[in-house]
Scaffold this motif. Structure first.
Motif, short mmCIF file in Angstrom:
data_model
loop_
_atom_site.label_atom_id
_atom_site.label_comp_id
_atom_site.label_asym_id
_atom_site.label_seq_id
_atom_site.Cartn_x
_atom_site.Cartn_y
_atom_site.Cartn_z
N MET A 191 0.85 -1.18 0.00
CA MET A 191 0.00 0.00 0.00
C MET A 191 0.89 1.24 0.00
SD MET A 191 -3.19 0.97 2.53
CE MET A 191 -3.77 -0.70 2.47
N LYS A 192 0.56 2.20 -0.82
CA LYS A 192 1.29 3.46 -0.90
C LYS A 192 0.37 4.56 -0.37
CE LYS A 192 3.88 6.34 -4.12
NZ LYS A 192 4.31 6.49 -5.52
N LYS A 193 0.50 4.85 0.93
CA LYS A 193 -0.40 5.80 1.58
C LYS A 193 0.06 7.24 1.37
CE LYS A 193 -2.21 3.01 5.36
NZ LYS A 193 -2.32 2.95 6.82
N ILE A 194 -0.94 8.10 1.14
CA ILE A 194 -0.71 9.54 1.06
C ILE A 194 -1.66 10.25 2.01
CG2 ILE A 194 0.19 9.55 -1.30
CD1 ILE A 194 -2.63 10.50 -2.22
N VAL A 195 -1.28 11.48 2.38
CA VAL A 195 -2.13 12.34 3.19
C VAL A 195 -2.48 13.54 2.34
CG1 VAL A 195 -2.30 13.75 5.27
CG2 VAL A 195 -1.05 11.58 5.33
N VAL A 196 -3.78 13.81 2.20
CA VAL A 196 -4.26 14.97 1.47
C VAL A 196 -4.87 15.92 2.49
CG1 VAL A 196 -5.85 15.80 -0.33
CG2 VAL A 196 -4.78 13.53 -0.55
N THR A 197 -4.39 17.17 2.51
CA THR A 197 -4.95 18.17 3.42
C THR A 197 -5.54 19.30 2.59
OG1 THR A 197 -2.80 19.27 3.63
CG2 THR A 197 -3.36 17.67 5.32
N VAL A 198 -6.69 19.78 3.03
CA VAL A 198 -7.40 20.86 2.35
C VAL A 198 -7.85 21.85 3.41
CG1 VAL A 198 -9.31 21.47 0.82
CG2 VAL A 198 -8.20 19.22 0.59
N LEU A 201 -7.44 13.63 4.53
CA LEU A 201 -7.77 12.33 3.97
C LEU A 201 -6.53 11.46 3.97
CD1 LEU A 201 -9.04 14.66 1.76
CD2 LEU A 201 -10.40 12.66 1.29
N ILE A 202 -6.68 10.21 4.38
CA ILE A 202 -5.64 9.21 4.23
C ILE A 202 -6.08 8.36 3.05
CG2 ILE A 202 -4.34 7.33 5.31
CD1 ILE A 202 -4.14 10.04 6.80
N CYS A 203 -5.21 8.23 2.07
CA CYS A 203 -5.58 7.55 0.83
C CYS A 203 -4.52 6.54 0.42
CB CYS A 203 -5.74 8.58 -0.30
SG CYS A 203 -6.93 9.89 0.03
N ASP A 204 -4.93 5.61 -0.43
CA ASP A 204 -4.02 4.62 -1.00
C ASP A 204 -3.89 4.90 -2.49
OD1 ASP A 204 -2.54 2.41 -1.75
OD2 ASP A 204 -4.20 0.99 -1.54
N MET A 205 -2.66 5.19 -2.92
CA MET A 205 -2.46 5.46 -4.35
C MET A 205 -1.67 4.34 -5.03
SD MET A 205 0.18 8.67 -4.71
CE MET A 205 0.00 8.63 -6.47
N GLU A 206 -1.73 3.14 -4.46
CA GLU A 206 -1.03 1.98 -5.03
C GLU A 206 -1.44 1.75 -6.50
OE1 GLU A 206 1.73 -0.97 -4.92
OE2 GLU A 206 1.19 0.16 -3.14
N LYS A 207 -2.71 1.94 -6.81
CA LYS A 207 -3.21 1.68 -8.17
C LYS A 207 -3.51 2.98 -8.93
CE LYS A 207 -5.12 -2.73 -6.76
NZ LYS A 207 -6.32 -3.55 -6.56
N ALA A 208 -2.92 4.08 -8.50
CA ALA A 208 -3.18 5.38 -9.11
C ALA A 208 -2.73 5.41 -10.57
CB ALA A 208 -2.46 6.48 -8.34
N SER A 209 -3.44 6.19 -11.35
CA SER A 209 -3.12 6.34 -12.78
C SER A 209 -2.13 7.47 -13.02
CB SER A 209 -4.41 6.59 -13.57
OG SER A 209 -5.06 7.77 -13.10
N VAL A 210 -1.68 8.12 -11.94
CA VAL A 210 -0.71 9.22 -12.03
C VAL A 210 0.37 9.03 -10.98
CG1 VAL A 210 -2.40 10.90 -12.92
CG2 VAL A 210 -2.07 10.67 -10.45
N SER A 211 1.48 9.74 -11.16
CA SER A 211 2.55 9.70 -10.16
C SER A 211 2.19 10.62 -8.99
CB SER A 211 3.87 10.17 -10.78
OG SER A 211 3.82 11.56 -11.04
N LEU A 212 2.93 10.48 -7.89
CA LEU A 212 2.71 11.35 -6.74
C LEU A 212 2.89 12.82 -7.15
CD1 LEU A 212 2.27 11.87 -3.71
CD2 LEU A 212 4.74 11.55 -3.40
#
Length: 90
Positions: A1-8, A47-58
């Motif tokens: 899993m490649k977790k990211i944190v998104v803050t808004v 938001l805590i998200c998983d970008m393991e299957k993302a269609s874009v790079s970080l």
């Protein structure tokens, strides 16, 4: 899993959560956890998200969210979860 944190963060208005969720779905990034609040007219969301299957790079997603944030009038940032946790450790 490649977790990211998104803050808004920014002035509250209709559609912020919907737009962020749409941006995540459009890039195949899964929301694992979400927290949002409004205090005295200021909207904040993490938001805590998983970008393991993302269609874009970080980097591409960071740039996309920065642009979308400007359009919405908020500050939208994306970081790797490990980096975020390390930065906020006491």
């Amino acid at each position: 899993m490649k977790k990211i944190v998104v803050t808004v963060i920014g002035a509250d208005r209709v559609g912020i959560v919907a737009q962020v969720a749409r941006d995540l779905a459009d890039t195949n990034i899964n929301i694992l956890d979400i927290s949002q609040t409004i205090q005295d007219g200021i909207f904040s969301m993490v938001l805590i998200c998983d970008m393991e299957k993302a269609s874009v790079s970080l980097k591409e997603f960071q740039d996309k969210m920065a642009q979308e944030g400007k359009k919405m009038g908020v500050d939208a940032r994306v970081q790797l979860a490990d980096l975020f946790y390390a930065m906020h450790r006491i």
